[in-house]
Design a protein around this motif. Structure first.
Motif, PDB file in Angstrom:
ATOM      1  N   MET A   1       0.854  -1.016  -0.104  1.00 33.11           N
ATOM      2  CA  MET A   1       0.012   0.100  -0.098  1.00 33.11           C
ATOM      3  C   MET A   1       0.884   1.271  -0.011  1.00 33.11           C
ATOM      4  N   PRO A   2       0.659   2.240  -0.938  1.00 35.55           N
ATOM      5  CA  PRO A   2       1.380   3.274  -1.165  1.00 35.55           C
ATOM      6  C   PRO A   2       1.127   4.354   0.430  1.00 35.55           C
ATOM      7  N   GLY A   3       2.119   5.026   0.528  1.00 36.21           N
ATOM      8  CA  GLY A   3       1.720   6.032   1.781  1.00 36.21           C
ATOM      9  C   GLY A   3       1.042   7.209   1.100  1.00 36.21           C
ATOM     10  N   TYR A   4       0.363   7.983   2.065  1.00 37.14           N
ATOM     11  CA  TYR A   4      -0.154   9.426   1.857  1.00 37.14           C
ATOM     12  C   TYR A   4      -0.482   9.964   3.023  1.00 37.14           C
ATOM     13  N   LEU A   5      -0.698  11.214   2.956  1.00 38.69           N
ATOM     14  CA  LEU A   5      -0.862  11.874   4.387  1.00 38.69           C
ATOM     15  C   LEU A   5      -2.382  12.826   4.434  1.00 38.69           C
ATOM     16  N   THR A   6      -3.201  12.652   5.262  1.00 36.07           N
ATOM     17  CA  THR A   6      -4.503  13.661   5.471  1.00 36.07           C
ATOM     18  C   THR A   6      -4.382  14.229   6.679  1.00 36.07           C
ATOM     19  N   THR A   7      -5.179  15.222   6.860  1.00 36.41           N
ATOM     20  CA  THR A   7      -5.651  15.973   7.875  1.00 36.41           C
ATOM     21  C   THR A   7      -7.013  16.271   8.073  1.00 36.41           C
ATOM     22  N   HIS A   8      -7.314  16.642   9.335  1.00 40.19           N
ATOM     23  CA  HIS A   8      -8.693  16.991   9.544  1.00 40.19           C
ATOM     24  C   HIS A   8      -8.622  18.171  11.002  1.00 40.19           C
ATOM     25  N   VAL A   9      -9.396  19.152  10.873  1.00 43.74           N
ATOM     26  CA  VAL A   9      -9.507  20.203  11.770  1.00 43.74           C
ATOM     27  C   VAL A   9     -10.992  20.355  12.384  1.00 43.74           C
ATOM     28  N   LEU A  10     -10.997  20.135  13.663  1.00 41.98           N
ATOM     29  CA  LEU A  10     -12.468  20.125  14.468  1.00 41.98           C
ATOM     30  C   LEU A  10     -12.154  21.180  15.372  1.00 41.98           C
ATOM     31  N   ASP A  11     -13.265  22.126  15.321  1.00 44.72           N
ATOM     32  CA  ASP A  11     -13.596  23.155  16.313  1.00 44.72           C
ATOM     33  C   ASP A  11     -14.142  22.532  17.633  1.00 44.72           C
ATOM     34  N   THR A  12     -13.318  22.262  18.588  1.00 42.59           N
ATOM     35  CA  THR A  12     -13.970  21.583  19.816  1.00 42.59           C
ATOM     36  C   THR A  12     -14.596  22.604  20.666  1.00 42.59           C
ATOM     37  N   ALA A  13     -14.477  24.048  20.511  1.00 40.33           N
ATOM     38  CA  ALA A  13     -15.205  25.040  21.294  1.00 40.33           C
ATOM     39  C   ALA A  13     -16.564  25.148  20.757  1.00 40.33           C
ATOM     40  N   ARG A  14     -16.935  24.839  19.393  1.00 38.46           N
ATOM     41  CA  ARG A  14     -18.089  25.024  18.719  1.00 38.46           C
ATOM     42  C   ARG A  14     -18.800  23.618  18.562  1.00 38.46           C
ATOM     43  N   GLY A  15     -17.846  22.717  18.620  1.00 35.96           N
ATOM     44  CA  GLY A  15     -18.286  21.351  18.176  1.00 35.96           C
ATOM     45  C   GLY A  15     -18.769  21.067  16.560  1.00 35.96           C
ATOM     46  N   GLN A  16     -17.945  21.530  15.984  1.00 34.54           N
ATOM     47  CA  GLN A  16     -18.194  21.354  14.421  1.00 34.54           C
ATOM     48  C   GLN A  16     -16.920  21.463  13.851  1.00 34.54           C
ATOM     49  N   PRO A  17     -16.759  21.014  12.603  1.00 33.88           N
ATOM     50  CA  PRO A  17     -15.466  21.229  11.535  1.00 33.88           C
ATOM     51  C   PRO A  17     -15.076  22.707  11.345  1.00 33.88           C
ATOM     52  N   ALA A  18     -13.688  22.816  11.354  1.00 31.66           N
ATOM     53  CA  ALA A  18     -13.125  24.085  11.102  1.00 31.66           C
ATOM     54  C   ALA A  18     -12.956  24.397   9.495  1.00 31.66           C
ATOM     55  N   GLN A  19     -14.047  25.098   8.823  1.00 31.23           N
ATOM     56  CA  GLN A  19     -14.033  25.325   7.543  1.00 31.23           C
ATOM     57  C   GLN A  19     -13.176  26.490   7.419  1.00 31.23           C
ATOM     58  N   GLY A  20     -12.268  26.489   6.397  1.00 29.54           N
ATOM     59  CA  GLY A  20     -11.682  27.900   5.831  1.00 29.54           C
ATOM     60  C   GLY A  20     -10.196  27.764   6.415  1.00 29.54           C
ATOM     61  N   LEU A  21      -9.609  26.908   7.250  1.00 29.77           N
ATOM     62  CA  LEU A  21      -8.462  27.063   7.953  1.00 29.77           C
ATOM     63  C   LEU A  21      -7.338  26.692   6.881  1.00 29.77           C
ATOM     64  N   GLY A  22      -6.410  27.530   6.974  1.00 32.30           N
ATOM     65  CA  GLY A  22      -5.279  27.343   5.974  1.00 32.30           C
ATOM     66  C   GLY A  22      -4.348  26.494   6.727  1.00 32.30           C
ATOM     67  N   ILE A  23      -3.758  25.423   5.838  1.00 32.97           N
ATOM     68  CA  ILE A  23      -2.662  24.319   6.396  1.00 32.97           C
ATOM     69  C   ILE A  23      -1.539  24.526   5.225  1.00 32.97           C
ATOM     70  N   SER A  24      -0.466  24.322   5.582  1.00 30.74           N
ATOM     71  CA  SER A  24       0.851  24.320   5.081  1.00 30.74           C
ATOM     72  C   SER A  24       1.652  23.012   5.342  1.00 30.74           C
ATOM     73  N   LEU A  25       2.207  22.251   4.548  1.00 29.98           N
ATOM     74  CA  LEU A  25       3.029  21.352   4.717  1.00 29.98           C
ATOM     75  C   LEU A  25       4.395  21.510   4.486  1.00 29.98           C
ATOM     76  N   PHE A  26       5.297  20.883   5.083  1.00 30.72           N
ATOM     77  CA  PHE A  26       6.721  20.969   5.004  1.00 30.72           C
ATOM     78  C   PHE A  26       7.395  19.843   5.159  1.00 30.72           C
ATOM     79  N   ARG A  27       8.559  19.555   4.262  1.00 33.56           N
ATOM     80  CA  ARG A  27       9.538  18.348   4.457  1.00 33.56           C
ATOM     81  C   ARG A  27      10.585  18.780   5.341  1.00 33.56           C
ATOM     82  N   ILE A  28      11.045  18.294   6.250  1.00 34.37           N
ATOM     83  CA  ILE A  28      12.179  18.765   7.259  1.00 34.37           C
ATOM     84  C   ILE A  28      13.321  18.008   6.777  1.00 34.37           C
ATOM     85  N   THR A  29      14.435  18.704   6.101  1.00 30.66           N
ATOM     86  CA  THR A  29      15.505  17.990   5.653  1.00 30.66           C
ATOM     87  C   THR A  29      16.838  18.632   6.553  1.00 30.66           C
ATOM     88  N   ARG A  30      17.859  18.038   6.178  1.00 28.45           N
ATOM     89  CA  ARG A  30      19.383  18.696   7.040  1.00 28.45           C
ATOM     90  C   ARG A  30      19.737  20.007   6.626  1.00 28.45           C
TER      91      ARG A  30
END
Length: 117
Positions: free
Chosen positions: A1-30
Motif C-alpha cells: 500500500m503506498p503512503g499518503y497523508l491526510t488531516t482534519h481540523v475540528l473546532d472543539t469549542a463550537r463542536g463542528q468542523p473548522a471550515q476555511g482554515l489554512g494549512i501548509s505542509l513542509f518536509r524537514i531536511t538537513r
C-alpha cells in the motif's frame, strides 16, 4: 500500500468542523524546511485531497502548520493582543509507506493531535 497523508481540523469549542482554515505542509531536511503544499479546509474540516498524495510520498520528518489565529479571527473569536494561539506547527515522522492521518482538535485556548486512521 503506498503512503499518503491526510488531516482534519475540528473546532472543539463550537463542536463542528473548522471550515476555511489554512494549512501548509513542509518536509524537514538537513538543510531546512522544504514547502510542499498549502491547502484550506472544506466544510467537513478536511482538505479536498490528501495533503501529501501517494505520488509524492517519501518517508521522513514533516511539519504541518495550521493558521489557527487567522481562522479564529475569520470566525469572529474575540482576539487578545497577542492571540494565545496563532500558528500551530506539528512536527512528526512517517517511517513507512502507509496512510498517515494527523488531525487537529482546536479551541481558542488549546489544541491536541494524535495519529489517526
Amino acid at each position: 500500500m503506498p503512503g499518503y497523508l491526510t488531516t482534519h481540523v475540528l473546532d472543539t469549542a463550537r463542536g463542528q468542523p473548522a471550515q476555511g482554515l489554512g494549512i501548509s505542509l513542509f518536509r524537514i531536511t538537513r538543510s531546512g524546511r522544504e514547502g510542499l503544499a498549502s491547502m484550506t479546509t472544506n466544510a467537513d474540516g478536511r482538505t479536498d485531497s490528501p495533503i501529501l498524495p501517494e505520488a509524492e510520498f517519501v518517508t521522513g520528518t514533516y511539519e504541518l502548520v495550521f493558521a489557527a489565529g487567522a481562522w479564529l479571527d475569520s470566525i469572529g473569536t474575540p482576539a487578545e493582543d497577542p492571540r494565545f494561539l496563532d500558528v500551530i506547527p506539528i512536527r512528526f515522522g512517517m517511517s513507512e509507506a502507509v496512510h498517515y492521518h494527523v488531525p487537529l482538535l482546536l479551541s481558542p485556548f488549546g489544541y491536541s493531535t494524535y495519529r489517526g486512521s
